[in-house]
Design an enzyme around this catalytic site. Structure first.
Site, PDB file in Angstrom:
ATOM      1  N   GLU A 408       0.408  13.530   2.790  1.00  0.00           N
ATOM      2  CA  GLU A 408       0.599  12.178   2.265  1.00  0.00           C
ATOM      3  C   GLU A 408       0.702  12.168   0.746  1.00  0.00           C
ATOM      4  O   GLU A 408       1.536  11.471   0.164  1.00  0.00           O
ATOM      5  CB  GLU A 408      -0.539  11.273   2.736  1.00  0.00           C
ATOM      6  N   HIS A 411       4.076  13.125  -0.484  1.00  0.00           N
ATOM      7  CA  HIS A 411       5.094  12.065  -0.486  1.00  0.00           C
ATOM      8  C   HIS A 411       5.171  11.440  -1.878  1.00  0.00           C
ATOM      9  O   HIS A 411       6.258  11.086  -2.359  1.00  0.00           O
ATOM     10  CB  HIS A 411       4.759  10.986   0.539  1.00  0.00           C
ATOM     11  N   HIS A 494      11.100  12.127  10.926  1.00  0.00           N
ATOM     12  CA  HIS A 494      10.003  13.006  11.318  1.00  0.00           C
ATOM     13  C   HIS A 494      10.487  14.104  12.260  1.00  0.00           C
ATOM     14  O   HIS A 494       9.843  15.156  12.361  1.00  0.00           O
ATOM     15  CB  HIS A 494       8.893  12.205  11.991  1.00  0.00           C
TER      16      HIS A 494
END
Length: 600
Positions: A408, A411, A494
């Site tokens: 995360e 990102h 994804h």
């Protein structure tokens, strides 16, 4: 009710507000200690007047090479950042506008030698811009079209407009065109917030595409997701916050940084940093950009988050001692300790290996929110912070594992470097980048309880212990692509990430069977070839340089091949085994073709 205006740079959340006046605190060394830095040359970020000077030189160079830059009348450039290599070569990233209108897909990187001589350019724009000069569709109609029922809004509830539509030049397709960018907010089917950018053709009012701005760990697939409760903060939650705040304010003494411990769910007992105020300890780490963690009390963002920009960010995680959690779900602080540990470990990874200070490459960290909603089986990055669900308690536990924290936070790194668009093949590369660096964070942390492997999220997978994805054989999950095909630009990002994940595994570890830290891996190739890996240290150096120096928003897999080959040539030479291995690894996942060489 504690609220926080979203998308501020520092995300100054609850605990920072409670510890105001901490500026004089003595910072402690990173708990991980001094790790080995990457031995290959690493570019540095130009700052201040140096950055301005180098940006001006890059823009002048574009004026001297208009054909290379696809310059046409009405085009202007704005510098975003400049990287400087140890040998003085510069790489200036720029945005393009057309008659003052932002150009999506018009970003570029100008490469200049130390003496300012032209070296090359990285971009995806294929020809000079000649879009329509005016919009035939009004902003109001664009907003209406963006909110009209259609497949792009399936599974999103509470759709509301955020701000006013923005006119852009959409250069993501074969022919640039004027379009309206309409941003709406809402909630996705699995409980993940939605911040959707919808592009409406300014000539005929048709919706071109929808692009989700929330970067989640897994696909929010309607056929697989389970709906979660959408509770919002109420009077009891306000009371919990006010009580925590009162405890902080009633404490005697000045705030100071102290060493702390965390008993985590997945990483065992770990070193953390905390801030002590009197007899209270706040889970906030001055040594890692003042990053911190809050408890969402199993609530969502709150109704004002999508309308007025004020979001419920939970209550600070505090303790009576410098120990957070007990290693089980009986203590809510265990998951919080995992999240904070993951943030710290990711900060250390980027600093130690790539000489980067966190997401923004400045000494300011982001923050975490844990215990988000009920039975929420996902995690996400929203532009300023990481948020983690508790899982459903049956198949999945809290999603606060080390590799997911790295995923995360990465990102955010992508968002502040190549800015890979979150759709099509560039979106797959965006997700692959997070899987790659999240995995490298896990290896770099060298935690004896959570050893590095190429499985993503295996720690909280209570049944299969294989996680959401595996990089050695992505297609084994039944959804991800392990080999490139024309479908790559059509499937969920994804799933198309599997191509980049597979490439990276082959580059680092090679093909065939291999046991890594006790976990069996077996990586096939799409062309039946045998690939010899170059090791993780070199592979991560290649990917990071490609991401920060050569990739742009619309880089696809073909151009990712070019970017990584160029990066390998910079680091190890075109005649090196590393350069050859990059080409072989792309061949092995079906991304073939001769590289497009940058001018010398």
């Amino acid at each position: 009710m504690p609220m926080h205006r979203k998308r501020t740079l520092r995300g100054l959340g609850i605990s920072l507000a409670l510890c105001s006046g901490i500026g004089a605190v003595t910072l402690l060394p990173s708990p991980s200690g001094a790790a080995q830095r990457q031995t290959v040359p690493v570019a540095s970020q130009a700052k201040g007047k140096d950055a301005d000077k180098l940006a001006a030189a890059a823009i002048r160079a574009l004026g001297e090479h208009p054909r290379d830059a696809r310059v046409s009348e009405g085009v202007s450039f704005r510098a975003v950042s400049t990287l400087v290599d140890p040998d003085g070569t510069t790489h200036t990233r720029l945005d393009r506008t057309y008659k003052g209108v932002p150009v999506l897909g018009g970003d570029l990187v100008v490469h200049l030698k130390r003496d300012g001589a032209w070296k090359g350019i990285s971009q995806t724009l294929g020809a000079p811009l000649e879009p329509a000069s005016s919009a035939g569709v009004t902003a109001d109609r664009a907003l209406t079209e963006a909110r009209a029922p259609r497949d792009g809004l399936r599974g999103i509830s509470g759709v509301k407009a955020e701000g006013k539509p923005r006119l852009v030049v959409d250069a993501t397709g074969s022919a640039p065109r004027l379009a309206w960018e309409v941003t709406t907010t809402g909630t996705q089917y699995d409980g993940t917030p939605s911040r959707l950018a919808t592009y409406v053709d300014a000539a005929d009012g048709k919706v071109i595409r929808d692009v989700q701005q929330i970067r989640s760990l897994r696909a929010t697939d309607l056929s697989k997701a389970a709906a979660v409760s959408g509770d919002t903060p109420g009077a009891e939650d306000r009371k919990a916050f006010e009580e925590a705040k009162a405890r902080q304010e009633a404490s005697d003494g000045s705030p100071r940084a102290v060493p702390a411990k965390g008993r985590t769910l997945y990483g065992g007992e770990v070193d953390l940093g905390a801030v002590q105020v009197g007899d209270q300890y706040v889970l906030q780490d001055p040594a890692h950009g003042w990053s911190f963690t809050t408890d969402m009390l199993n609530l969502g963002d709150g109704p004002l988050c999508s309308t007025d920009g004020y979001c419920w960010n939970g209550v600070p995680v505090t303790a009576d001692t410098a120990l957070f959690g007990d290693g089980t779900n009986d203590s809510r602080d265990s998951a919080a300790a995992d999240a904070q540990y993951g943030t710290d470990a990711t900060w250390d990874y980027y600093n130690d290996v790539h000489r980067r200070q966190g997401i923004w490459d400045i000494p300011v960290g982001s923050y975490n929110r844990v215990h988000y909603q009920h039975k929420y089986v996902n995690a996400f990055w929203d532009g300023e912070k990481m948020t983690y669900g508790d899982g459903d308690g049956v198949e999945y536990g809290p999603l606060t594992s080390l590799d997911v924290a790295g995923h995360e936070m990465s990102h955010g790194v992508t968002e502040n470097t190549a800015r890979l668009a979150y759709f099509g093949e560039s979106g797959g590369l965006n997700e692959a980048t997070s899987d790659i660096f999240g995995t490298m964070v896990e290896f770099h942390a060298d935690n004896a309880t959570d050893r590095g492997d190429y499985l993503v999220g295996e720690q909280f997978d209570l049944k299969e212990h294989t996680g959401f994805r595996r990089m050695d054989d992505p297609a084994s999950d039944g959804d991800s692509l392990g080999c490139w095909s024309p479908r790559a630009k059509l499937v969920d990002v994804h799933y198309s990430s599997g191509i980049g994940n597979h490439f990276y595994y082959l580059l680092a570890e090679g093909s065939g069977e291999k046991t890594i830290n006790g976990t069996a891996h077996n990586s096939p190739t799409c062309d039946g070839s045998a690939v010899t890996g170059i090791g993780r240290d070199k592979a991560q150096a290649v990917w990071y340089r490609a991401l920060t120096t050569y990739m742009t928003a619309l880089t696809d897999y073909r151009l990712a091949r070019v970017a990584t080959l160029r990066a390998a040539a910079d680091l190890y030479g075109e005649d090196s085994a590393e350069y050859t291995a990059v080409g072989d690894s792309w061949d092995a996942v079906g991304v073939t073709g001769l590289p497009v060489e940058l001018p010398r």
